[in-house]
Structure formats: C-alpha cells, structure tokens
Design a protein around this motif. Structure first.
Motif, short mmCIF file in Angstrom:
data_model
loop_
_atom_site.label_atom_id
_atom_site.label_comp_id
_atom_site.label_asym_id
_atom_site.label_seq_id
_atom_site.Cartn_x
_atom_site.Cartn_y
_atom_site.Cartn_z
N ALA A 231 0.77 -0.89 0.11
CA ALA A 231 -0.06 -0.15 -0.45
C ALA A 231 0.94 1.12 0.10
O ALA A 231 1.94 1.20 -0.15
CB ALA A 231 -0.80 0.00 1.32
N SER B 206 1.24 3.35 2.00
CA SER B 206 1.79 4.08 3.60
C SER B 206 3.29 3.13 3.63
O SER B 206 3.32 3.11 4.99
CB SER B 206 0.86 4.21 4.40
OG SER B 206 0.10 3.31 4.25
N ILE B 207 2.49 1.67 3.46
CA ILE B 207 3.23 0.37 3.70
C ILE B 207 4.46 0.38 2.62
O ILE B 207 4.59 -0.73 1.52
CB ILE B 207 2.54 -1.02 3.95
CG1 ILE B 207 1.25 -0.36 5.04
CG2 ILE B 207 3.46 -2.26 4.83
CD1 ILE B 207 0.45 -1.44 5.08
N THR C 295 2.28 -6.29 8.72
CA THR C 295 2.65 -4.90 8.33
C THR C 295 2.13 -4.61 9.31
O THR C 295 1.50 -4.67 10.54
CB THR C 295 2.36 -4.46 7.18
OG1 THR C 295 0.42 -4.50 7.14
CG2 THR C 295 2.26 -5.66 5.65
N LYS D 39 -0.53 -2.29 9.77
CA LYS D 39 -1.96 -1.96 10.45
C LYS D 39 -2.80 -3.40 10.00
O LYS D 39 -3.09 -3.55 10.81
CB LYS D 39 -2.52 -1.10 9.43
CG LYS D 39 -1.55 -0.23 8.82
CD LYS D 39 -2.40 0.96 8.04
CE LYS D 39 -2.34 2.17 8.23
NZ LYS D 39 -2.79 3.22 7.31
N VAL D 40 -2.14 -4.15 8.98
CA VAL D 40 -3.24 -5.93 8.90
C VAL D 40 -1.27 -6.96 8.54
O VAL D 40 -1.07 -6.88 8.01
CB VAL D 40 -4.31 -5.94 7.77
CG1 VAL D 40 -5.12 -5.01 8.20
CG2 VAL D 40 -3.28 -5.48 6.30
N ILE E 274 -0.73 -9.48 5.15
CA ILE E 274 -1.07 -10.14 4.45
C ILE E 274 -0.63 -11.28 4.49
O ILE E 274 0.34 -11.74 4.52
CB ILE E 274 -0.96 -8.64 4.10
CG1 ILE E 274 -1.27 -7.73 3.99
CG2 ILE E 274 -0.36 -9.30 2.16
CD1 ILE E 274 -0.90 -6.48 2.99
N ARG F 4 2.72 -4.00 14.80
CA ARG F 4 1.53 -3.17 15.07
C ARG F 4 2.18 -2.31 16.37
O ARG F 4 1.56 -1.64 16.40
CB ARG F 4 0.46 -4.14 15.32
CG ARG F 4 -1.15 -3.80 15.21
CD ARG F 4 -1.74 -4.86 15.16
NE ARG F 4 -2.10 -5.09 13.44
CZ ARG F 4 -3.18 -6.10 13.60
NH1 ARG F 4 -3.60 -6.69 14.36
NH2 ARG F 4 -3.04 -7.11 12.21
N LEU G 154 -6.80 -3.43 3.99
CA LEU G 154 -5.78 -2.23 4.57
C LEU G 154 -6.95 -1.29 4.21
O LEU G 154 -7.27 -0.15 5.26
CB LEU G 154 -4.95 -1.99 3.72
CG LEU G 154 -3.37 -2.33 4.27
CD1 LEU G 154 -2.99 -2.20 2.83
CD2 LEU G 154 -3.34 -2.02 4.69
N ASN G 155 -7.54 -1.02 3.60
CA ASN G 155 -9.23 -0.27 3.19
C ASN G 155 -10.42 -0.54 4.67
O ASN G 155 -11.10 0.46 3.87
CB ASN G 155 -10.03 -1.16 1.89
CG ASN G 155 -11.22 -0.52 1.34
OD1 ASN G 155 -10.93 1.46 0.89
ND2 ASN G 155 -12.84 -0.12 1.34
N GLN H 265 -8.04 2.28 6.99
CA GLN H 265 -7.97 4.28 5.96
C GLN H 265 -9.16 4.63 6.43
O GLN H 265 -10.30 4.43 5.49
CB GLN H 265 -7.49 4.04 4.64
CG GLN H 265 -6.21 3.16 5.13
CD GLN H 265 -5.79 2.34 3.39
OE1 GLN H 265 -5.77 2.31 2.64
NE2 GLN H 265 -4.45 2.09 3.53
#
Length: 418
Positions: free
Chosen positions: A10, A12-13, A40, A42-43, A45, A196, A325-326, A329
């Motif tokens: 993404a 930002s990652i 990552t 946030k999440v 993967i 995280r 990720l969605n 955000q």
C-alpha cells in the motif's frame, strides 16, 4: 530458479515482518498458493507464489523484517520437481545431496553444508527460530538428534536451560547483566513487540507531540436508550438478524453532532483546514495484537441495522485477523468504548490526523437529582471528547458533547436528525 519477492502493499507501507512461513524448504507450491504471512503496521497479508515449483531457499526467518521488492524465497521450476516430489521431506532432499551438471551441490545442500562448518548461524527451521526467540534461547545451546544437525521446533520445546554449561549464557541471562545486583536473580521475560504494537506506540507518541490535545467530559443518562432497546430488541433482531447495541445510537448521535460542528470532522493539512463533508466513523476494536480502528463508511446514510451489521463484521474480521487495509483507512472521527472492559473514566488519545475522538465508558447506577425533592438511581455513563485545540475551541467541544448527550437522552430525536 524463480525469485519470490515482497509485492507492493500500500502507499503507506514499505516493509513488514515475516509472521509465519506457510510452506517449508522442499515443499512443492503451485502458482497462486499461499507462501508466507506478512505482518505489516496495520494488517497481516498472505503473499502468494507467482511460480510453480519446489522451494529451495527461504532467505528470511520468521520475525525478520523485509522490504517491498526484496526476494524472500527461491523456487525451482525444473520439470523433475513436478508433482512426483510434492511435499517431499526436507531430510530426504538433503541426504541425497543432488548435484548439478558441473558437480556443485544444489542451493539447499550447499547452504546447509556451509552452516555445518560452524562459521554461520545454526541450521534450524523457521518455527524453531521463532520459538527460540520467544523463549530467549540461544540456538547454539539447543541439542538435536538430527544427523545433519538441523534444529527443529520440538528440540527447542524440550530444551531445558538448566542443561546449559557454564559457557552457554542465554539471552535472558545476558540481558540481566544490565540490571543491578538486587534484580539480577529475579525472573524477567523479554518479549519482542509486534510490528503492530510498535506502530501503535509510535503513532500515539506522535499525536501527543504534534497536537494540542485536550479532553472535556460529560455524563449521559442512559435510561431512555436502554428502555428503547428493551422494547425493540426482539423485533429488531427478527427483522434484521443483528442485535441492537449501543454503538449504533452513539454513531448516529456523533454524525448528527458533527453536522452541527463541522470543524470536529476536519484535519490540518499544512496551513489549511480540510473540512470533510462525509462521515466515515472509526470504531476502535481490541484485537489480539493491539487496538485497531476499522471504519464504518458513510454512517450518515446507513440505518441502525446497517451500522450494527458493519460493526459486527468489522469486529469479527479484527478478531480473526482478516481486516484489509481499506477497512482501516480514511476515517473522519473515532469512537472508542472502554466501558466494555469496565473503564469508568478515561482520556482517549486522538487517532491522527483526526481532530476528535469520543470515549464511552461503563454504565453504572448512580443517584441522580430529578428535582429539588426527588432522587433516583439512574444508569449513567461518563463520556469524554478528546480534541485538537488547534482547530476546535473549548466552546465547540463542550457544545458538541452536550449535543450528543441531548440526542441520547431523547433517542427518538436521532430519527429526525438522521
């Protein structure tokens, strides 16, 4: 040979931590098979293999940090590695010591032979390395019965630190040298922070350093909301197949209050204010690895049932580590409910770049003055609004919280405001 690389994640990652290898060296993978789980900020993967073949090398162990574009594994696409050797045990591959047409050992065997010289780190499976890190063991001290000296997870599990000789000092013992003599003999556990948790810590500190954060408080008489839920909960569930909770009431009240006080639905960009005319409300959820804030999109356009269903689905994704990720955000305002854990009062920290966060707390019976003559025990909840004083003045913050109190103490008004 084909390289498996970390794909674009993404905007930002740029990096992640290998959480779990789903395939081992020697396993056969088909194109599209899941190969590794990457943690990552946030999440988590799951990265798939772009090639079919046998895994001959894993360049990183579990717990290692990798960047976008880095090669993390090598796959041999040769015809001889096709399904006849699917999932062939690694020991067999090693013991055969296959050679190529110029007489050199293949990459797997060559790597292991070099490690047997003692000049490189011990031969160990990724699972063994991960467990050793968690327990604070030095892999050089872990004995194994494997003829090639490969350390497996069960070797680490059964290893007793007491069996170490005087020259083998564990990671915990080395670290304890840093504390004073009084503490040196006391039990200490060193636990590596997850990516995280590191990100949460970093961003919370950043918010406190960059925002002029203040908190204002109020209390809400929850009698009307609780009575309404009691009367309507069965019919609501029958019609919508989801339970009517408190979060939909608070989400609706927040949206109505944001419309009255638009600067609380804004953020700072340089020397300008970005005032948002949409209402994507973040709902803080406590997941196993730390707090996450999935977002209910367009909350102003959704019914109570749609909001409850969104919250239920997002909470389930958070518990099962399936958030995308969605899902995380683009929120414009956040609600956090410490009351589910028994919190009576707190000052929530902003979820930057947002400028407002509402904290809900435990509902508790307290005596309330009805008039000069009467007192009643009422279900009361303290609420807290933390806000960025650079954008929001005290008057606006207090008025915003008072509006939420007004709407929740007369919840039928939420239908009109919606």
């Amino acid at each position: 040979m084909a390289d498996i690389k970390v794909p674009e994640l993404a905007e930002s990652i740029s990096e992640g931590t290998i959480a779990n290898w789903l395939k081992n060296i020697g396993d056969y993978v088909n194109q599209g098979d899941y190969l590794v789980e990457l943690e990552t900020d946030k999440v988590n993967i799951e990265i798939i293999s772009d090639f079919s073949g046998k895994i001959t090398e894993q360049k990183f162990a579990e717990g290692d940090t990798v960047r976008v574009g880095e090669t993390i594994a090598v796959v041999d696409e040769s015809e001889e590695n096709k399904p006849a050797t699917v999932n062939e045990p690694q020991e067999k591959v090693i013991s055969q010591k296959p050679v190529d047409d110029v007489g050199k050992l293949n990459p797997v065997t060559e790597k292991l032979e070099k490690q047997e010289d003692g000049n490189q780190r011990p031969i160990a499976s990724p699972a063994a390395r991960k467990l050793a890190r968690e327990k604070g063991f030095n892999l050089n001290d872990v004995p194994t019965n494997d003829p090639l000296g490969r350390i497996r997870k069960q070797d680490v599990s059964s290893f007793q630190p007491e069996s170490m000789n005087s020259n083998s000092i564990s990671k915990v013992e080395k670290s304890s040298e840093k504390v004073n003599s009084t503490e040196a003999s006391k039990p200490i556990i060193y636990e590596r922070m997850s990516r995280r948790r590191q990100t949460i810590a970093k961003r919370l500190v950043e918010v406190q350093q960059t925002a002029a954060m203040l908190t204002t408080f109020n209390e809400i008489d929850m009698t009307a909301v609780m009575d309404l839920r009691k009367r309507r909960k069965d019919k609501f569930f029958d019609e919508n197949e989801v339970r009517l909770g408190f979060m939909s009431f608070f989400t609706k009240a927040v949206v109505a209050a944001l419309k009255k006080f638009p600067h609380i639905n804004a953020e700072i960009q340089g020397d300008e204010l970005l005032i948002k005319k949409f209402y994507d409300i973040g709902i803080a959820v406590a997941a196993a690895e730390g707090l996450v804030v999935p977002v209910v999109r367009d909350a102003d356009r959704k019914s109570f049932a749609e909001i409850e269903m969104d919250i239920m689905e997002l909470a389930e994704k958070a518990r099962t580590n399936k958030l995308a990720l969605n899902d995380l955000q683009g929120g414009t305002f956040t609600i956090t409910n410490g009351g589910v854990f028994g919190s009576l009062l707190s000052t929530p920290i902003l979820n930057g770049p947002q400028v407002g966060i509402l904290g809900m707390h435990k509902i508790q019976l307290r005596p309330v003055a009805i008039d000069k003559e009467r007192m009643e025990n009422r279900p009361m909840m303290y609420v807290a609004l933390s806000y960025d004083h650079r954008i929001v003045d005290g008057k606006g913050a207090v008025s915003f919280l008072s509006k939420i109190k007004e709407l929740l103490e007369d919840p039928e008004n939420l239908l009109l405001e919606g």
